[in-house]
Each structure stands twice: as structure tokens, then as C-alpha cells.
Design a protein around this motif. Structure first.
Motif, mmCIF file in Angstrom:
data_model
loop_
_atom_site.group_PDB
_atom_site.id
_atom_site.type_symbol
_atom_site.label_atom_id
_atom_site.label_comp_id
_atom_site.label_asym_id
_atom_site.label_seq_id
_atom_site.Cartn_x
_atom_site.Cartn_y
_atom_site.Cartn_z
ATOM 1 N N MET A 251 -20.538 14.701 41.746
ATOM 2 C CA MET A 251 -21.040 14.266 43.064
ATOM 3 C C MET A 251 -21.931 13.042 42.866
ATOM 4 S SD MET A 251 -21.229 14.835 46.321
ATOM 5 C CE MET A 251 -22.240 14.380 47.706
ATOM 6 N N SER A 252 -21.599 11.938 43.523
ATOM 7 C CA SER A 252 -22.369 10.707 43.374
ATOM 8 C C SER A 252 -23.554 10.700 44.341
ATOM 9 C CB SER A 252 -21.477 9.495 43.645
ATOM 10 O OG SER A 252 -22.235 8.322 43.629
ATOM 11 N N ASN A 253 -24.721 10.318 43.816
ATOM 12 C CA ASN A 253 -25.914 10.173 44.657
ATOM 13 C C ASN A 253 -26.321 8.711 44.778
ATOM 14 O OD1 ASN A 253 -26.396 12.918 45.255
ATOM 15 N ND2 ASN A 253 -27.104 13.221 43.152
ATOM 16 N N ARG A 254 -25.338 7.826 44.750
ATOM 17 C CA ARG A 254 -25.660 6.397 44.786
ATOM 18 C C ARG A 254 -26.260 5.968 46.113
ATOM 19 N NH1 ARG A 254 -20.619 3.084 42.453
ATOM 20 N NH2 ARG A 254 -19.939 4.712 41.038
ATOM 21 N N LEU A 255 -27.164 4.987 46.027
ATOM 22 C CA LEU A 255 -27.714 4.363 47.226
ATOM 23 C C LEU A 255 -26.786 3.217 47.635
ATOM 24 C CD1 LEU A 255 -31.502 4.101 46.263
ATOM 25 C CD2 LEU A 255 -30.326 5.964 47.425
ATOM 26 N N HIS A 256 -26.642 3.019 48.934
ATOM 27 C CA HIS A 256 -25.800 1.922 49.424
ATOM 28 C C HIS A 256 -26.641 1.009 50.308
ATOM 29 C CE1 HIS A 256 -22.089 3.421 47.677
ATOM 30 N NE2 HIS A 256 -22.508 4.626 48.013
ATOM 31 N N PHE A 257 -27.655 0.406 49.673
ATOM 32 C CA PHE A 257 -28.557 -0.512 50.338
ATOM 33 C C PHE A 257 -28.470 -1.889 49.693
ATOM 34 C CE2 PHE A 257 -31.567 3.256 51.019
ATOM 35 C CZ PHE A 257 -31.402 3.294 52.406
ATOM 36 N N THR A 258 -28.697 -2.938 50.476
ATOM 37 C CA THR A 258 -29.116 -4.195 49.859
ATOM 38 C C THR A 258 -30.604 -4.020 49.550
ATOM 39 O OG1 THR A 258 -29.820 -5.204 51.950
ATOM 40 C CG2 THR A 258 -27.500 -5.531 51.276
ATOM 41 N N MET A 259 -31.166 -4.922 48.761
ATOM 42 C CA MET A 259 -32.597 -4.805 48.444
ATOM 43 C C MET A 259 -33.457 -4.937 49.688
ATOM 44 S SD MET A 259 -33.041 -6.668 44.782
ATOM 45 C CE MET A 259 -34.795 -6.866 45.042
ATOM 46 N N GLY A 260 -33.033 -5.796 50.623
ATOM 47 C CA GLY A 260 -33.784 -5.942 51.872
ATOM 48 C C GLY A 260 -33.767 -4.672 52.697
ATOM 49 N N GLN A 261 -32.600 -4.037 52.788
ATOM 50 C CA GLN A 261 -32.483 -2.771 53.526
ATOM 51 C C GLN A 261 -33.306 -1.679 52.860
ATOM 52 O OE1 GLN A 261 -28.234 -2.446 53.275
ATOM 53 N NE2 GLN A 261 -27.868 -3.403 55.278
ATOM 54 N N LEU A 262 -33.326 -1.692 51.517
ATOM 55 C CA LEU A 262 -34.121 -0.706 50.783
ATOM 56 C C LEU A 262 -35.594 -0.827 51.173
ATOM 57 C CD1 LEU A 262 -34.664 1.319 48.410
ATOM 58 C CD2 LEU A 262 -34.944 -0.710 46.967
ATOM 59 N N LEU A 263 -36.115 -2.059 51.148
ATOM 60 C CA LEU A 263 -37.534 -2.245 51.463
ATOM 61 C C LEU A 263 -37.825 -1.872 52.916
ATOM 62 C CD1 LEU A 263 -40.319 -3.059 50.512
ATOM 63 C CD2 LEU A 263 -39.748 -5.451 51.011
ATOM 64 N N ASP A 264 -36.925 -2.219 53.831
ATOM 65 C CA ASP A 264 -37.100 -1.818 55.237
ATOM 66 C C ASP A 264 -37.196 -0.298 55.349
ATOM 67 O OD1 ASP A 264 -36.930 -4.467 56.040
ATOM 68 O OD2 ASP A 264 -34.823 -4.340 56.652
ATOM 69 N N ASP A 265 -36.303 0.391 54.654
ATOM 70 C CA ASP A 265 -36.249 1.857 54.710
ATOM 71 C C ASP A 265 -37.547 2.472 54.177
ATOM 72 O OD1 ASP A 265 -34.717 4.460 54.934
ATOM 73 O OD2 ASP A 265 -35.139 4.457 52.782
ATOM 74 N N ILE A 266 -38.005 1.988 53.028
ATOM 75 C CA ILE A 266 -39.221 2.547 52.414
ATOM 76 C C ILE A 266 -40.445 2.231 53.265
ATOM 77 C CG2 ILE A 266 -40.737 2.404 50.393
ATOM 78 C CD1 ILE A 266 -38.214 4.056 49.897
ATOM 79 N N ALA A 267 -40.485 1.010 53.843
ATOM 80 C CA ALA A 267 -41.628 0.637 54.700
ATOM 81 C C ALA A 267 -41.672 1.512 55.956
ATOM 82 C CB ALA A 267 -41.538 -0.840 55.081
ATOM 83 N N ASN A 268 -40.508 1.945 56.428
ATOM 84 C CA ASN A 268 -40.466 2.863 57.571
ATOM 85 C C ASN A 268 -40.900 4.264 57.185
ATOM 86 O OD1 ASN A 268 -39.605 1.073 59.565
ATOM 87 N ND2 ASN A 268 -37.446 1.292 58.989
ATOM 88 N N ARG A 269 -40.510 4.680 55.979
ATOM 89 C CA ARG A 269 -40.824 6.049 55.552
ATOM 90 C C ARG A 269 -42.255 6.200 55.049
ATOM 91 N NH1 ARG A 269 -36.346 6.970 51.274
ATOM 92 N NH2 ARG A 269 -37.555 8.851 50.807
#
Length: 554
Positions: free
Chosen positions: A1-19
Motif C-alpha cells: 500500500m503506497s502512502n505517497r504524497l501528491h503535492f507540489t511543494m507550494g501545495q504542501l506548504l499551503d496545506d501545512i500552514a492551514n493545519r
């Protein structure tokens, strides 16, 4: 089972800043600088707009030549938000190497600090691009570097032909959020976003092309191996221009909402002071850094009880040093990681709950979603556990390739997608690997990869040098040191100091041969191939390096 993230780096930072909006993202204790994830993301967006206003577009190559300053991390994400490729420049480079990287990478923009150690970056750049002194900002037209248009100084000082950092935020004020959002939504996670220069397996430095997908997932899995959460605070003394800094540190933190606590330039006492002041739970380093910290006369004065984990990597890790780090620095869950730039970079890593004998004597097992095999160096057949061969890896972590070097790429990535590391290893029945040597002649000195041919080519330009062989010899502090065996031209004499002085100022200090030996001939095979391993064996005896050669590593 793959647990890969499918973010660009910009999307990653947006996601973490929201969380984790209020969590500390980036802290420079000695500068009184502290950004929450919400503030850090906003700053990265302002600088991304500044880049757009400057004329930087998706796919453009933006070089950064700087120590671990705050702007480095900001640029890592600001460039990613608009799809520009960040080209990392080694802080130890001199004029010849700087010109090579800027030219080979087709960099359109360069960000730089004032200098590092004995190198004045501004004067070095002017020596490479003399036209810059008389150019208006953004108007550079260089014969040697035709792609380079913009130079930005990472500070407030004004230099001819350069902009200063403060302009990067003000430049983009007229760019709408919607424009930035439209660009961000057009980006693909499999596009190249980072270019690191490495000597690879042959020849001059190559630009390793890494994608969002490569480094976001590698950073995530590295953090998972250390059991990172938003509560962790990582002290980062390793340089950002290496994957060790920008992936194992920055992206391991950002993928988990953890706090980055960088040290601008390495100092053992500053690291110890930073850990205590910021209650860091983790610290990274190459073995020489950990040794310097452990041996510092004020070591006992600092409270390191907040520490838990971290990574020792970059060069072979002496087993006795690992034991001291675990015992004396409270790093009971420290891990060892192994890899190379071409693999984003980590291939294997120990886990925090591995038995101590595995954590000190191996480089761990494959990261999640990563394949590793050991192959026979003669026929390429996969070997069973316990047999030595070349370590190969396959998966999301394998680079896109070397920039503008398809033949070099084909040499290291085979038709089935396996990256051939050039490293010899043995894997046990549980997948734990021990690195036993290198097929290639790469020298690893204190975490810096050095390819002998590059130094040999430079030494050939010395008027007295007829022939030269460069190789690594063991060193207790740095793992290896550079040694040069030189045949002089007839009727000439030279000293080791003369050869070393010839190198200083033209090539990075870490590449300057620590030892120079003058020879009349080189040991050769019957077919005329020079045997560098014999030169190394002779040097170990002549220089009394047996003790350094016997240091056991993972």
C-alpha cells in the motif's frame, strides 16, 4: 500500500500552514527571527510575486549561493510556488566552479550573500561577470553567461548591477493573488523543481534534476523514520545547498509541521547553545560535526535533555561516535541515513526503534515505497543476502536525470529504472545494508563529494605537472582527505606547498590536496591502467594512517 504524497511543494506548504498556522515554522534564535507557518507561507508568496515581477517564469533556473540564511528557505518555497527551478550552489565554490555551474545550468537569476570563509562572493562574481558592474538591475548582458540577467544580493547593501533582497517583496505588490494561484494550479508534481550539482560517478559536476514528487516524498519518509510530529524542533547545522539541508532537514520538517531551527554557519558551540535555547528535539550532522560538538570544552555546560532524534549521514559514520552521541547527547533515537543526490537523496535509513547494533553498524533498510537490490558488479545479477555487490535502487526517489547530459543519465539509470549507485554494499536477510566501499573513486571528505578527475584536470594546468593521480586517503576527523601523486615535467622541481598554493583561490578549499607526493611512476596493471588503490595503500603506510583506516563505520 503506497502512502505517497501528491503535492507540489507550494501545495504542501499551503496545506501545512492551514493545519498548523500558529506553529513555529522557521526560527533563528540568535537573530530574534521567528515565523509561524502562516507567516512563513505568506512571506514565501510575497517573494514568489517578487520573482514574477522580476521576470522569472515557470521552468526558469534560479541559482542561490548562500549560507543557511533565512532567505534560503524562503526562496526554496517561493521558487517552487511559481515552478522555477532552484539551482543550489556550493558555498565553498570559487570562481572556476561558480562560472561552470551558472553556465551549465543556464541560470537566469542569481541570489547571493556577501561571502563565506575566505571567499568574497561579490568580488568573485564580478571577476566572472565583469559586465555586471556597469549593468542596470536586470539589464545584464554577459558574453560568458548569456542566460544570466538578474542578480539579487541577500541583504540591504547596494552593489552595482544588483538588486537587494528588500526589493523582492515590494516588487510584487501589484501582482494579484489570483495570478499566483493560477500559476500554482498549473504546476505538476512531476516537474523538475530543484537542481543539485554533484560529481555523480564520472567527470565534472552534473545538475541532478529533482521533482516536487521526488523530494516531497523523500522528505516525508525521512521524517516518518524519525517519528516527527508538529511538536518536533530540528536544529539544522548542515548546509541547505546539500540535500542533507534542503530535503533531510527542511522537507522532513515541513511535511510534518515541525519547526526548522537553522544555524547559519556551523559552529559546535552555536549548535549546542541553539539546542538548549530552543529546546530542540532533533539535530542533524555529518560525523565531523557531532565529533566537534562532543569534544567542545563547554559541552558539559549545555542542557541537551530535550534531544531525542536526528540523522547522522553525509559520510561513513564511525560506530564509536554513534555510541557516544546516543549516550552523551541524549540522542537515543538518532538514525543513520544513506543515499546520494541522484536518489533525492535517501535510499535507506535506520528506524528509531531498531536495536542499537543495527543503528550503529548498518545504514538501515529501504525507505517505504523504495526498492533496493544488490547486484553482481560483473554480470548485473541480483545477489542473495550476505553477498557483496553494487547497491541499486528504484522508485519515486530516482532523479529525472542529469541536466543536458542524457548519456551520463543512461550510464546510471538502466532500462528498467534502476539507479546504479556505484557503491558496494552487503544486505542481510532483513534488508539492512552495510556500505563496504565504492566502485567509483569518489572521495567523501566531511560529507563533501569530491571527484578526483576534476582536481586532476585543474592540476594539469600547472606548468610543472606532467601527470597526476588524485585519490582519497583515510582520515579520523573527515573520513577521507585528498591526496595527489604528481609526476613533474623533466628538469623541474616543486614543493607540496607550491602545488597547494596553486589550488587555493581557484578551487574549493576542501578539494585542495591535503597531501602531495612526487613520484617517478605510478603502479599499473599489465594493460597500463593506473592502480589508485595501490597508491592509497602506499600512502596509508608512508603517512602512518593505519589507525584512521581501521575506524569501523556503517
Amino acid at each position: 500500500m503506497s502512502n505517497r504524497l501528491h503535492f507540489t511543494m507550494g501545495q504542501l506548504l499551503d496545506d501545512i500552514a492551514n493545519r498548523f498556522p500558529d506553529n513555529d515554522a522557521l526560527v533563528y534564535a540568535d537573530q530574534g527571527l521567528r515565523y509561524s507557518y502562516l507567516e512563513f507561507n505568506a512571506l514565501c508568496e510575497r517573494v514568489a510575486k517578487g520573482l514574477l515581477a522580476l521576470g522569472v517564469r515557470k521552468g526558469d533556473h534560479v541559482a542561490i549561493w548562500a549560507t543557511n540564511v533565512p532567505q534560503w528557505v524562503v526562496l526554496q518555497f517561493a521558487t517552487a510556488k511559481i515552478g522555477a527551478v532552484l539551482v543550489t550552489v556550493n558555498t565553498n565554490y570559487k570562481s572556476v566552479e561558480l562560472e561552470y555551474v551558472l553556465k551549465q545550468s543556464d541560470a537566469t537569476t542569481l541570489f547571493l550573500v556577501s561571502g563565506f570563509k575566505d571567499t568574497d562572493y561579490v568580488e568573485t562574481l564580478y571577476s566572472v561577470v565583469p559586465e555586471l558592474r556597469d549593468a542596470g538591475p536586470g539589464q545584464l548582458c554577459s558574453e560568458r553567461l548569456p542566460f544570466l540577467k538578474h542578480v539579487v544580493f541577500l541583504g540591504d547593501r547596494q552593489f552595482p548591477g544588483m538588486r537587494c533582497w528588500s526589493e523582492m517583496e515590494s516588487l510584487g505588490r501589484d501582482i494579484e493573488d489570483a495570478q499566483l494561484a493560477a500559476i500554482a494550479s498549473s504546476l505538476d508534481e512531476h516537474e523538475v523543481i530543484n537542481m543539485q550539482y554533484t560529481s555523480g560517478t564520472t567527470g565534472f559536476p552534473k545538475g541532478v534534476m529533482l521533482t516536487h514528487h521526488n523530494i516531497v516524498n523523500n522528505g516525508f519518509n525521512i521524517g516518518e523514520c524519525m517519528r516527527f510530529t508538529e511538536k518536533d524542533r530540528l536544529c539544522i547545522p548542515v548546509p541547505f545547498f546539500h540535500c542533507f539541508g534542503c530535503v533531510l532537514a527542511v522537507l522532513a520538517c515541513v511535511t510534518h509541521g515541525s519547526t526548522m531551527v537553522p544555524v547559519e554557519t556551523f559552529s559546535a558551540e552555536v549548535v549546542l547553545r541553539t539546542i538548549e535555547a530552543e529546546r530542540c528535539t532533533a539535530v542533524h550532522g555529518v560525523p565531523t560535526m557531532f565529533i566537534a560538538e562532543l569534544d567542545h570544552p563547554n559541552f558539559g555546560r549545555y542542557d541537551l535533555t530535550s534531544l531525542r532524534s536526528g540523522i547522522m549521514a553525509g559520510s561513513p559514520c564511525p560506530i564509536e561516535v554513534m555510541k557516544r552521541v546516543i549516550r552523551d547527547m541524549n540522542l537515543t533515537e538518532i538514525t543513520i541515513a544513506y543515499g546520494q543526490t541522484e536518489s533525492s537523496p535517501v535510499i535507506t535509513q535506520t528506524r528509531t526503534d531498531d536495536p542499537i547494533e543495527l543503528r550503529v553498524a548498518t545504514v538501515g533498510r529501504a525507505l517505504p515505497d523504495v526498492e533496493v537490490k544488490i547486484v553482481d558488479i560483473e554480470n548485473g545479477q541480483t545477489l542473495p543476502p550476505g553477498r557483496q555487490g553494487e547497491l541499486c535502487t528504484r522508485g519515486y526517489l530516482v532523479m529525472k536525470g542529469y541536466y543536458k547530459m542524457p548519456e551520463e543519465t543512461a550510464r546510471v539509470i538502466d532500462g528498467e529504472g534502476w539507479l546504479h549507485t556505484g557503491d558496494l554494499a552487503v544486505m542481510d536477510e532483513n534488508g539492512y545494508c552495510k556500505i563496504t566501499g565504492r566502485i567509483k573513486n569518489m572521495i567523501i571528505r566531511g560529507g563533501e563529494n569530491i571527484y578526483p578527475r576534476e582536481i586532476e584536470e585543474f592540476l594539469y594546468s600547472h606548468p610543472k605537472v606532467a601527470d597526476v593521480q588524485v585519490y582519497g586517503v583515510p582520515d579520523i576527523k573527515y573520513g577521507e582527505q585528498v591526496m595527489a601523486a604528481i609526476k613533474l615535467k623533466e628538469d623541474t622541481v616543486a614543493t607540496a606547498e607550491e602545488i597547494q598554493d596553486f589550488c587555493r583561490g581557484s578551487i574549493a578549499n576542501y578539494k585542495v590536496p591535503r597531501y602531495v607526493k612526487f613520484v617517478d611512476e605510478f603502479p599499473m596493471t599489465a594493460s597500463g591502467k593506473i592502480q589508485k588503490f595501490k597508491l592509497r595503500e602506499m600512502a596509508i603506510k608512508e603517512l602512518n594512517l593505519e589507525a584512521a583506516n581501521s575506524v569501523e563505520t556503517a
